[in-house]
Design a protein around this motif. Structure first.
Motif, PDB file in Angstrom:
ATOM      1  N   THR A   1       0.836  -1.198   0.000  1.00 48.56           N
ATOM      2  CA  THR A   1       0.000   0.000   0.000  1.00 48.56           C
ATOM      3  C   THR A   1       0.876   1.256   0.000  1.00 48.56           C
ATOM      4  OG1 THR A   1      -1.563  -1.230   1.340  1.00 48.56           O
ATOM      5  CG2 THR A   1      -1.900   1.129   1.197  1.00 48.56           C
ATOM      6  N   ALA A   2       1.969   1.194   0.752  1.00 44.20           N
ATOM      7  CA  ALA A   2       2.846   2.361   0.860  1.00 44.20           C
ATOM      8  C   ALA A   2       4.063   2.245  -0.058  1.00 44.20           C
ATOM      9  CB  ALA A   2       3.299   2.539   2.306  1.00 44.20           C
ATOM     10  N   ASN A   3       4.696   1.067  -0.063  1.00 42.57           N
ATOM     11  CA  ASN A   3       5.933   0.893  -0.837  1.00 42.57           C
ATOM     12  C   ASN A   3       5.904  -0.391  -1.643  1.00 42.57           C
ATOM     13  OD1 ASN A   3       7.485   3.157   0.420  1.00 42.57           O
ATOM     14  ND2 ASN A   3       7.135   1.945   2.256  1.00 42.57           N
ATOM     15  N   SER A   4       6.473  -0.325  -2.843  1.00 39.12           N
ATOM     16  CA  SER A   4       6.604  -1.532  -3.662  1.00 39.12           C
ATOM     17  C   SER A   4       8.081  -1.861  -3.804  1.00 39.12           C
ATOM     18  CB  SER A   4       5.992  -1.318  -5.036  1.00 39.12           C
ATOM     19  OG  SER A   4       4.598  -1.212  -4.913  1.00 39.12           O
ATOM     20  N   LEU A   5       8.396  -3.149  -3.617  1.00 40.19           N
ATOM     21  CA  LEU A   5       9.786  -3.579  -3.704  1.00 40.19           C
ATOM     22  C   LEU A   5       9.891  -4.748  -4.666  1.00 40.19           C
ATOM     23  CD1 LEU A   5       9.183  -2.687  -0.520  1.00 40.19           C
ATOM     24  CD2 LEU A   5      11.609  -3.163  -0.347  1.00 40.19           C
ATOM     25  N   VAL A   6      10.993  -4.784  -5.393  1.00 41.33           N
ATOM     26  CA  VAL A   6      11.187  -5.848  -6.379  1.00 41.33           C
ATOM     27  C   VAL A   6      12.551  -6.493  -6.166  1.00 41.33           C
ATOM     28  CG1 VAL A   6      11.288  -6.409  -8.833  1.00 41.33           C
ATOM     29  CG2 VAL A   6       9.787  -4.572  -8.056  1.00 41.33           C
ATOM     30  N   TYR A   7      12.516  -7.819  -6.126  1.00 38.71           N
ATOM     31  CA  TYR A   7      13.742  -8.606  -5.961  1.00 38.71           C
ATOM     32  C   TYR A   7      14.003  -9.352  -7.257  1.00 38.71           C
ATOM     33  CZ  TYR A   7      16.882 -11.988  -3.587  1.00 38.71           C
ATOM     34  OH  TYR A   7      17.945 -12.758  -3.190  1.00 38.71           O
ATOM     35  N   VAL A   8      15.218  -9.319  -7.732  1.00 39.71           N
ATOM     36  CA  VAL A   8      15.556 -10.103  -8.927  1.00 39.71           C
ATOM     37  C   VAL A   8      16.533 -11.191  -8.509  1.00 39.71           C
ATOM     38  CG1 VAL A   8      16.700 -10.041 -11.178  1.00 39.71           C
ATOM     39  CG2 VAL A   8      15.188  -8.189 -10.507  1.00 39.71           C
ATOM     40  N   ARG A   9      16.230 -12.418  -8.951  1.00 39.46           N
ATOM     41  CA  ARG A   9      17.088 -13.538  -8.581  1.00 39.46           C
ATOM     42  C   ARG A   9      18.560 -13.234  -8.882  1.00 39.46           C
ATOM     43  NH1 ARG A   9      16.925 -19.258  -9.027  1.00 39.46           N
ATOM     44  NH2 ARG A   9      15.070 -19.271 -10.307  1.00 39.46           N
TER      45      ARG A   9
ATOM     46  N   VAL B   1       4.181 -10.465  12.898  1.00 36.41           N
ATOM     47  CA  VAL B   1       3.212  -9.375  12.787  1.00 36.41           C
ATOM     48  C   VAL B   1       3.779  -8.388  11.768  1.00 36.41           C
ATOM     49  CG1 VAL B   1       1.942  -7.570  14.013  1.00 36.41           C
ATOM     50  CG2 VAL B   1       2.609  -9.654  15.223  1.00 36.41           C
ATOM     51  N   ASP B   2       3.103  -8.266  10.613  1.00 35.58           N
ATOM     52  CA  ASP B   2       3.573  -7.367   9.559  1.00 35.58           C
ATOM     53  C   ASP B   2       2.688  -6.121   9.563  1.00 35.58           C
ATOM     54  OD1 ASP B   2       4.401  -6.078   7.286  1.00 35.58           O
ATOM     55  OD2 ASP B   2       3.731  -7.617   5.884  1.00 35.58           O
ATOM     56  N   ILE B   3       3.260  -5.013  10.010  1.00 34.90           N
ATOM     57  CA  ILE B   3       2.488  -3.772  10.095  1.00 34.90           C
ATOM     58  C   ILE B   3       2.879  -2.889   8.917  1.00 34.90           C
ATOM     59  CG2 ILE B   3       1.870  -1.827  11.597  1.00 34.90           C
ATOM     60  CD1 ILE B   3       3.376  -3.721  13.821  1.00 34.90           C
ATOM     61  N   GLY B   4       2.027  -2.869   7.903  1.00 36.47           N
ATOM     62  CA  GLY B   4       2.346  -2.112   6.689  1.00 36.47           C
ATOM     63  C   GLY B   4       1.702  -0.737   6.709  1.00 36.47           C
ATOM     64  N   GLY B   5       1.524  -0.175   5.515  1.00 37.96           N
ATOM     65  CA  GLY B   5       0.881   1.124   5.417  1.00 37.96           C
ATOM     66  C   GLY B   5      -0.629   0.995   5.558  1.00 37.96           C
ATOM     67  N   GLY B   6      -1.203  -0.005   4.884  1.00 40.51           N
ATOM     68  CA  GLY B   6      -2.659  -0.148   4.885  1.00 40.51           C
ATOM     69  C   GLY B   6      -3.195  -1.276   5.732  1.00 40.51           C
ATOM     70  N   THR B   7      -2.361  -2.268   6.011  1.00 40.14           N
ATOM     71  CA  THR B   7      -2.863  -3.430   6.749  1.00 40.14           C
ATOM     72  C   THR B   7      -1.875  -3.879   7.821  1.00 40.14           C
ATOM     73  OG1 THR B   7      -1.797  -4.900   5.162  1.00 40.14           O
ATOM     74  CG2 THR B   7      -4.112  -4.428   4.773  1.00 40.14           C
ATOM     75  N   THR B   8      -2.429  -4.564   8.809  1.00 43.83           N
ATOM     76  CA  THR B   8      -1.582  -5.282   9.771  1.00 43.83           C
ATOM     77  C   THR B   8      -1.982  -6.737   9.675  1.00 43.83           C
ATOM     78  OG1 THR B   8      -1.336  -3.424  11.261  1.00 43.83           O
ATOM     79  CG2 THR B   8      -1.038  -5.615  12.212  1.00 43.83           C
ATOM     80  N   GLU B   9      -0.989  -7.589   9.487  1.00 42.82           N
ATOM     81  CA  GLU B   9      -1.282  -9.013   9.371  1.00 42.82           C
ATOM     82  C   GLU B   9      -0.532  -9.783  10.423  1.00 42.82           C
ATOM     83  OE1 GLU B   9      -2.464 -10.989   6.056  1.00 42.82           O
ATOM     84  OE2 GLU B   9      -1.445  -9.577   4.744  1.00 42.82           O
TER      85      GLU B   9
ATOM     86  N   GLY C   1       7.553  -5.002   8.710  1.00 42.11           N
ATOM     87  CA  GLY C   1       6.795  -3.928   8.055  1.00 42.11           C
ATOM     88  C   GLY C   1       7.209  -2.574   8.635  1.00 42.11           C
ATOM     89  N   GLY C   2       6.929  -1.518   7.878  1.00 45.35           N
ATOM     90  CA  GLY C   2       7.365  -0.189   8.301  1.00 45.35           C
ATOM     91  C   GLY C   2       6.826   0.239   9.655  1.00 45.35           C
ATOM     92  N   GLY C   3       5.600  -0.207   9.978  1.00 46.04           N
ATOM     93  CA  GLY C   3       4.998   0.160  11.259  1.00 46.04           C
ATOM     94  C   GLY C   3       5.768  -0.382  12.459  1.00 46.04           C
ATOM     95  N   ALA C   4       6.535  -1.438  12.244  1.00 45.43           N
ATOM     96  CA  ALA C   4       7.311  -2.050  13.335  1.00 45.43           C
ATOM     97  C   ALA C   4       8.378  -1.099  13.860  1.00 45.43           C
ATOM     98  CB  ALA C   4       7.957  -3.350  12.845  1.00 45.43           C
ATOM     99  N   VAL C   5       8.718  -0.086  13.029  1.00 50.18           N
ATOM    100  CA  VAL C   5       9.778   0.841  13.425  1.00 50.18           C
ATOM    101  C   VAL C   5       9.272   1.888  14.428  1.00 50.18           C
ATOM    102  CG1 VAL C   5      11.647   2.282  12.515  1.00 50.18           C
ATOM    103  CG2 VAL C   5      10.643   0.552  11.055  1.00 50.18           C
ATOM    104  N   LEU C   6       7.935   2.009  14.545  1.00 47.25           N
ATOM    105  CA  LEU C   6       7.392   2.997  15.485  1.00 47.25           C
ATOM    106  C   LEU C   6       7.957   2.736  16.890  1.00 47.25           C
ATOM    107  CD1 LEU C   6       5.232   5.320  15.788  1.00 47.25           C
ATOM    108  CD2 LEU C   6       3.748   3.539  16.730  1.00 47.25           C
ATOM    109  N   LYS C   7       8.492   3.790  17.472  1.00 44.59           N
ATOM    110  CA  LYS C   7       9.169   3.622  18.764  1.00 44.59           C
ATOM    111  C   LYS C   7       8.218   3.085  19.836  1.00 44.59           C
ATOM    112  CE  LYS C   7      12.143   7.539  17.806  1.00 44.59           C
ATOM    113  NZ  LYS C   7      11.249   8.167  16.821  1.00 44.59           N
ATOM    114  N   GLY C   8       8.696   2.124  20.590  1.00 42.43           N
ATOM    115  CA  GLY C   8       7.948   1.630  21.744  1.00 42.43           C
ATOM    116  C   GLY C   8       6.836   0.635  21.423  1.00 42.43           C
TER     117      GLY C   8
END
Ligand SMILES: Nc1ncnc2c1ncn2[C@@H]1O[C@H](COP(=O)(O)OP(=O)(O)OP(=O)(O)O)[C@@H](O)[C@H]1O
Ligand SMILES: [Mg+2]
Length: 340
Positions: free
Chosen positions: A20-28, A163-171, A294-301
């Motif tokens: 939702t917030a960032n797209s990342l691409v990995y190439v073998r 727990v993956d806390i992204g921009g739009g969802t938490t899973e 996920g990016g939300g995991a960086v939130l302090k505390g």
């Protein structure tokens, strides 16, 4: 077998975290080659002006004939055509780092999606990737990719929680023997925290601010648990009454209060997933704990708060924003796409 080897030789294998917030691409064999905001800027003739970082800079600052769009919402595709443009741009960018003969066939793609999306939404992602140029498309569940990406021992007969806390969802997912044992997804993530800050500034300071400013406030002074060194920040926006620009001071403490409501939803999702766990697997978590990504995991505390609320040890992964795409990369390197 020979056919698969040939395909593997003449095409690029790509792993995508379409977030939702960032797209990342990995190439073998190349690692993460694209890491850009999921934003596309278009003009009133629907011509694409910018994709990714350049488009994100335009959010909230566009003249009337330009729109900066975030085509993904709550972890799923909200705007089909724009998602396709974005995917095509990122896939082409990824392909510039492989030799010419690996561009002869369409790329094989592993793409991560939220675990609780519907069959229709899942098909939509597949279709969008195909239209954007993909050959074979394999869908993996985001929490599984994240768990693999952060190095959890997902194959073992032992419960592990991610727990993956992204921009739009938490899973939230509990994984054992390569399968998801219990899961809970909520449509609350970093974006909702930004919105809570926008609301707080309106209500308490009569100040209108944009999404990007709210995100900056969150990153600079936001927290989920009282900090020893709460900071004060000067925030610029527009006064709601006089409609002229002004600056106000905000404290970390008030931002923490403003964030409490959406954060409680995240903590509750963890509790619900725990509740769904079979007892023996729940017992494993006393040792293995909870891994945040996920990016939300960086939130302090946030780690501290979740640990206090659950009584379990909580860890923040080393590279939380790259967890999902790294997981798809590990799957590529292990030829999962060919074995399926
Ligand atoms: N230092 C930070 N503190 C708090 N939040 C942060 C920080 N850095 C990034 N974020 C937030 O993380 C979120 C983006 O995380 P991520 O890239 O994992 O999401 P995504 O994968 O695009 O979204 P989703 O998985 O929901 O589709 C944004 O809301 C961003 O504001
Ligand atoms: Mg994500």
């Amino acid at each position: 077998m020979l056919m698969q080897k040939l395909i593997r030789f003449f095409s690029t294998d790509i792993g995508i975290d379409l977030g939702t917030a960032n797209s990342l691409v990995y190439v073998r064999d190349n690692g993460v080659v694209v890491n850009e905001p999921s934003v596309v800027a278009i003009n009133d003739k629907s011509e694409v002006l910018a994709v990714g970082e350049d488009a994100k800079k335009m959010l909230g600052k566009t003249p009337i004939n330009i729109k900066a769009i975030r085509p993904m919402k709550d972890g799923v595709i909200a705007d089909f055509d724009i998602t396709e443009v974005m995917l095509r741009t990122f896939i082409q960018k990824a392909q510039t780092c492989v030799p010419w003969y690996q561009r002869l066939l369409r790329p094989s793609i592993i793409i991560a999606v939220p675990s609780e999306i519907t069959e229709v939404e899942r098909r939509a992602v597949k279709e969008s990737a195909k239209k954007a140029g993909a050959g074979d498309v394999m869908i993996v569940e985001e929490p599984m990719a994240a768990a693999v990406g952060v190095g959890l021992p997902v194959y073992e007969p032992r419960g592990n929680m991610i727990v993956d806390i992204g921009g739009g969802t938490t899973e939230v997912a509990v994984i054992s023997l390569s399968g998801i044992v219990a899961t809970k997804g909520v449509k609350v993530g970093g974006d909702e925290l930004d919105r809570a800050i926008v609301q707080h500034m309106k209500r308490n300071h009569n100040l209108m601010i944009g999404e990007l400013t709210a995100e900056q406030i969150k990153i600079k002074i936001g927290s989920a648990y009282p900090l020893e060194d709460d900071k004060v920040l000067e925030v610029r926006g527009m006064d709601m009454n006089s409609r002229i620009p002004k600056t106000v001071k905000v404290t970390g403490e008030e931002i923490r209060r403003a964030l409490m409501e959406p954060i409680t939803v995240v903590v509750e999702a963890v509790r619900i997933a725990l509740d769904k766990c079979p007892p023996d697997i729940a017992a494993d978590l006393i040792d293995s704990g909870i891994m945040l990504a996920g990016g939300g995991a960086v939130l302090k505390g946030l780690d501290r708060l979740i640990s206090e609320e659950t009584g379990l040890p909580v860890f923040v992964s080393e590279d939380p924003l790259n967890a999902v795409v790294t997981g798809t990369g590990i799957m590529l390197q292990n030829d999962l796409i060919y074995r399926n």
